[in-house]
Write an enzyme that holds these catalytic residues in place. Structure first.
Site, PDB file in Angstrom:
ATOM      1  N   HIS A 179      11.563  19.447 -18.739  1.00 15.20           N
ATOM      2  CA  HIS A 179      11.776  19.443 -20.188  1.00 15.20           C
ATOM      3  C   HIS A 179      10.413  19.745 -20.773  1.00 15.20           C
ATOM      4  O   HIS A 179       9.627  18.845 -21.057  1.00 15.20           O
ATOM      5  CB  HIS A 179      12.320  18.094 -20.673  1.00 15.20           C
ATOM      6  CG  HIS A 179      13.739  17.865 -20.211  1.00 15.20           C
ATOM      7  ND1 HIS A 179      14.336  16.639 -20.218  1.00 15.20           N
ATOM      8  CD2 HIS A 179      14.659  18.720 -19.726  1.00 15.20           C
ATOM      9  CE1 HIS A 179      15.577  16.750 -19.762  1.00 15.20           C
ATOM     10  NE2 HIS A 179      15.796  18.004 -19.456  1.00 15.20           N
ATOM     11  N   TYR A 218      32.831  17.756 -20.653  1.00 17.86           N
ATOM     12  CA  TYR A 218      32.950  16.542 -19.849  1.00 17.86           C
ATOM     13  C   TYR A 218      34.148  15.735 -20.312  1.00 17.86           C
ATOM     14  O   TYR A 218      34.201  15.305 -21.471  1.00 17.86           O
ATOM     15  CB  TYR A 218      31.659  15.710 -19.969  1.00 17.86           C
ATOM     16  CG  TYR A 218      30.425  16.556 -19.740  1.00 17.86           C
ATOM     17  CD1 TYR A 218      29.946  16.786 -18.450  1.00 17.86           C
ATOM     18  CD2 TYR A 218      29.769  17.176 -20.817  1.00 17.86           C
ATOM     19  CE1 TYR A 218      28.834  17.610 -18.237  1.00 17.86           C
ATOM     20  CE2 TYR A 218      28.672  17.995 -20.611  1.00 17.86           C
ATOM     21  CZ  TYR A 218      28.212  18.214 -19.330  1.00 17.86           C
ATOM     22  OH  TYR A 218      27.123  19.028 -19.131  1.00 17.86           O
ATOM     23  N   GLU A 278      22.458  25.790 -21.003  1.00 18.74           N
ATOM     24  CA  GLU A 278      23.219  24.868 -20.162  1.00 18.74           C
ATOM     25  C   GLU A 278      24.353  24.147 -20.882  1.00 18.74           C
ATOM     26  O   GLU A 278      24.364  22.915 -20.965  1.00 18.74           O
ATOM     27  CB  GLU A 278      22.284  23.843 -19.526  1.00 18.74           C
ATOM     28  CG  GLU A 278      21.344  23.120 -20.498  1.00 18.74           C
ATOM     29  CD  GLU A 278      20.505  22.069 -19.771  1.00 18.74           C
ATOM     30  OE1 GLU A 278      21.103  21.205 -19.123  1.00 18.74           O
ATOM     31  OE2 GLU A 278      19.270  22.119 -19.871  1.00 18.74           O
ATOM     32  N   ASP A 297      23.101  19.545 -10.418  1.00 22.77           N
ATOM     33  CA  ASP A 297      22.006  19.933 -11.314  1.00 22.77           C
ATOM     34  C   ASP A 297      20.728  19.644 -10.544  1.00 22.77           C
ATOM     35  O   ASP A 297      20.311  18.496 -10.401  1.00 22.77           O
ATOM     36  CB  ASP A 297      22.093  19.099 -12.604  1.00 22.77           C
ATOM     37  CG  ASP A 297      21.040  19.490 -13.639  1.00 22.77           C
ATOM     38  OD1 ASP A 297      20.064  20.182 -13.289  1.00 22.77           O
ATOM     39  OD2 ASP A 297      21.195  19.081 -14.808  1.00 22.77           O
ATOM     40  N   HIS A 350      23.247  11.927 -16.625  1.00 20.95           N
ATOM     41  CA  HIS A 350      22.065  11.735 -15.772  1.00 20.95           C
ATOM     42  C   HIS A 350      22.405  10.963 -14.497  1.00 20.95           C
ATOM     43  O   HIS A 350      21.568  10.235 -13.964  1.00 20.95           O
ATOM     44  CB  HIS A 350      20.951  11.029 -16.555  1.00 20.95           C
ATOM     45  CG  HIS A 350      20.282  11.936 -17.544  1.00 20.95           C
ATOM     46  ND1 HIS A 350      19.406  11.503 -18.500  1.00 20.95           N
ATOM     47  CD2 HIS A 350      20.365  13.281 -17.721  1.00 20.95           C
ATOM     48  CE1 HIS A 350      18.984  12.532 -19.233  1.00 20.95           C
ATOM     49  NE2 HIS A 350      19.569  13.619 -18.779  1.00 20.95           N
ATOM     50  N   ASP A 401       0.817  -1.216   0.000  1.00 26.54           N
ATOM     51  CA  ASP A 401       0.000   0.000   0.000  1.00 26.54           C
ATOM     52  C   ASP A 401       0.851   1.268   0.000  1.00 26.54           C
ATOM     53  O   ASP A 401       0.373   2.350   0.325  1.00 26.54           O
ATOM     54  CB  ASP A 401      -0.956   0.002   1.199  1.00 26.54           C
ATOM     55  CG  ASP A 401      -0.217  -0.107   2.512  1.00 26.54           C
ATOM     56  OD1 ASP A 401       1.028  -0.294   2.491  1.00 26.54           O
ATOM     57  OD2 ASP A 401      -0.859  -0.004   3.572  1.00 26.54           O
ATOM     58  N   HIS A 450      25.294  17.034 -25.113  1.00 27.28           N
ATOM     59  CA  HIS A 450      23.847  17.275 -25.008  1.00 27.28           C
ATOM     60  C   HIS A 450      23.472  18.584 -25.681  1.00 27.28           C
ATOM     61  O   HIS A 450      24.331  19.325 -26.169  1.00 27.28           O
ATOM     62  CB  HIS A 450      23.416  17.267 -23.533  1.00 27.28           C
ATOM     63  CG  HIS A 450      24.190  18.188 -22.654  1.00 27.28           C
ATOM     64  ND1 HIS A 450      23.954  19.544 -22.591  1.00 27.28           N
ATOM     65  CD2 HIS A 450      25.209  17.961 -21.782  1.00 27.28           C
ATOM     66  CE1 HIS A 450      24.773  20.084 -21.721  1.00 27.28           C
ATOM     67  NE2 HIS A 450      25.564  19.156 -21.224  1.00 27.28           N
ATOM     68  N   ASP A 506      15.493  24.858 -12.973  1.00 24.01           N
ATOM     69  CA  ASP A 506      16.450  23.832 -13.410  1.00 24.01           C
ATOM     70  C   ASP A 506      17.829  24.491 -13.467  1.00 24.01           C
ATOM     71  O   ASP A 506      18.163  25.132 -14.469  1.00 24.01           O
ATOM     72  CB  ASP A 506      16.007  23.312 -14.786  1.00 24.01           C
ATOM     73  CG  ASP A 506      16.944  22.257 -15.356  1.00 24.01           C
ATOM     74  OD1 ASP A 506      17.854  21.809 -14.636  1.00 24.01           O
ATOM     75  OD2 ASP A 506      16.755  21.882 -16.531  1.00 24.01           O
ATOM     76  N   ARG A 516      29.207  21.887 -15.934  1.00 23.15           N
ATOM     77  CA  ARG A 516      28.032  22.421 -16.633  1.00 23.15           C
ATOM     78  C   ARG A 516      27.556  23.629 -15.839  1.00 23.15           C
ATOM     79  O   ARG A 516      27.649  23.638 -14.599  1.00 23.15           O
ATOM     80  CB  ARG A 516      26.913  21.368 -16.728  1.00 23.15           C
ATOM     81  CG  ARG A 516      25.646  21.896 -17.394  1.00 23.15           C
ATOM     82  CD  ARG A 516      24.680  20.786 -17.863  1.00 23.15           C
ATOM     83  NE  ARG A 516      24.095  19.986 -16.812  1.00 23.15           N
ATOM     84  CZ  ARG A 516      24.444  18.740 -16.529  1.00 23.15           C
ATOM     85  NH1 ARG A 516      25.406  18.146 -17.205  1.00 23.15           N
ATOM     86  NH2 ARG A 516      23.850  18.075 -15.557  1.00 23.15           N
TER      87      ARG A 516
HETATM   88  N1  GLY Z   1      18.042  18.702 -15.209  1.00 27.81           N
HETATM   89  C1  GLY Z   1      17.930  18.164 -16.489  1.00 27.81           C
HETATM   90  C2  GLY Z   1      18.421  19.108 -17.495  1.00 27.81           C
HETATM   91  O1  GLY Z   1      19.191  19.992 -17.174  1.00 27.81           O
HETATM   92  O2  GLY Z   1      18.020  19.092 -18.617  1.00 27.81           O
HETATM   93 MN    MN Z   2      18.073  21.589 -18.099  1.00 24.69          MN
HETATM   94 MN    MN Z   3      19.426  20.720 -15.278  1.00 25.89          MN
END
Ligand code: GLY
Ligand code: MN
Ligand code: MN
Length: 435
Positions: free
Chosen positions: A352, A381, A377, A248, A231, A41, A341, A259, A401
């Site tokens: 997102h 890396y 962002e 992050d 991630h 539960d 990214h 974010d 980042r």
């Molecule tokens: N926190 C996920 C991104 O920066 O896209």
């Molecule tokens: Mn982001």
């Molecule tokens: Mn982020």
């Protein structure tokens, strides 16, 4: 039990813009997210569906928003959990039917217990059902039994509407950005060599909770090489003296996300190598923010960050080629070995967020418009564990980042997260300084 975050008039106007775009004979059924059981539960924390929040601000579990036409008029009905003392003793107070009608921007409220009868009669009378399937199995089953009505997707219309934020949405996003900024500062102050990633996470999230907020996505706290895993969120390693930590983490206010990413040295002093990478990423981030001008294409921001990073990698001796070759075709050249990214994404009720495509992907080009909120962002890396590309020894184990939240206005970009420090001097003055 909750309250709508925005004024009735804002929700009613959204409903009217949305419903006004649907063809005759349409029925709308908008379920919220399901409650998901973790075991027995015990449930995972509930978070309402963003389209439900957007259309009527309802944040409690189990609800379905319906809209049907009576002549030229659209009638909205919210199906909610009815009052039930036994259930409320265990699960918490409910708004109930009367409370929904008086407190929420809908015409009617009914008990979820009546949904089958009520929905079936409307389903039999409609030609299209606008519904998000896969969220409410009872609703999906009811719809599957109906002949002659086609299932239609409401999200393209709603996504388009969600792209531009109103004054009151921006106010909530500013609040979310302020809480997240203060949380990063608290975490910088709490940091010391040897700290556990989970302890940094706890400093951040304690501040979210102290502000009656909660995370908008699982916090990423990566020390040393873990900062190079995009991630990473197990957050279960200690961070050694001399290493950077990449954090992050963002929160939400009435569903609206912030974010933020910041990267800092756990001992409070950037090494020469860390400083070189950090200054380059910061320069790219500032160029990305500057590119956030109303009327410019979406890709201009990604191109701005990419040019700075690619040139910087050449200047640092990481890449041995021309800028043109480093950038490559379609900005997919070798600089992407260290920056994998996109440079940002829309931000709103989802971290997102919907509607604009993501920087650096293949979605159709869209220009920046006042009222959009996005992240900027860039990062670099240099995972020492990687074998797919050459990692320069000088930078091995460094991941940086820097991420801010930016509002597009006709007077240029406004950084909602500007109270979160990001220059080297500001960061060095804060880290470990808990006084
Ligand atoms: N926190 C996920 C991104 O920066 O896209
Ligand atoms: Mn982001
Ligand atoms: Mn982020």
């Amino acid at each position: 039990m909750s309250e709508p975050a925005l004024s009735d008039s804002e929700y009613l106007s959204r409903q009217s813009v949305f419903l006004g775009q649907l063809p005759e004979g349409s029925l709308v059924l908008m379920p919220t997210n399901p409650v998901v059981y973790r075991s027995n539960d015990t449930t995972f924390p509930f978070r309402a569906n963003s389209y439900m929040l957007y259309l009527c601000g309802w944040s409690d579990p189990e609800a379905v928003l319906m809209a049907h036409r009576e002549g030229a008029e659209w009638i909205t009905t919210l199906f909610v959990q009815p009052h039930d003392t036994k259930a409320e003793i265990w699960e918490g107070r409910r708004v109930g039917i009367e409370g929904t009608v008086s407190g929420w921007p809908v015409d009617q409220a009914h008990s979820l217990e009546d949904i089958a009868d009520s929905v079936t009669s409307h389903l039999n009378a409609c030609t299209s059902v606008y519904c998000i399937s896969g969220l409410n199995s009872e609703l999906d089953e009811l719809i599957s039994r109906v002949d002659g009505a086609e299932l239609a997707d409401p999200t393209p219309i709603l996504d388009d509407m969600r792209v531009l934020k109103s004054k009151d949405e921006i106010r909530l996003m500013q609040e979310s950005a302020d809480i997240a900024s203060a949380s990063h500062i608290a975490a910088m102050r709490a940091t010391f060599p040897g700290i556990g990633e989970w302890q940094v996470q706890s400093a951040i999230e304690a501040h979210f909770i102290a502000c009656k907020s909660r995370w908008s996505y699982p916090s990423i706290v990566g020390g040393g090489d873990n900062a190079t895993i995009l991630h990473y969120n197990s957050n279960d390693n200690k961070i050694s003296d001399g290493e950077l930590v990449l954090v992050d983490a963002g929160c939400e206010v009435s569903g609206y996300a912030s974010d933020i990413t910041r990267t800092w040295p756990v001992n409070g002093k950037f090494s020469d190598q860390q400083r070189e990478v950090y200054e380059l990423v910061l320069k790219a981030e500032l160029a990305g923010i500057e590119a956030c001008q109303a009327g410019s294409p979406w890709s201009s921001m990604h191109h701005a960050t990419s040019r700075v990073l690619a040139q910087g990698l050449i200047d640092l001796g990481v890449l041995d080629c021309s800028l043109e070759d480093a950038l490559g075709d379609d900005f997919n050249g070798p600089f992407r070995n260290y920056f994998m990214h996109g440079s940002g994404h829309m931000l709103g009720l989802d971290v997102h967020d919907v509607g604009g495509g993501r920087q650096g992907d293949d979605k159709p080009e869209r220009s920046f418009e006042p009222g959009m909120v996005l992240t900027v962002e860039p990062g670099l890396y240099f995972g020492s564990w990687r074998t797919d590309v050459e990692i320069p020894e000088r930078y091995a184990g460094i991941g940086v980042r820097i991420e801010d939240n930016v509002l597009i206005t006709s007077d240029g970009p406004v950084v909602l997260t500007s109270s979160c420090p990001k220059t080297i001097d500001e960061i060095e003055a804060l880290v470990g300084n808990d006084g």
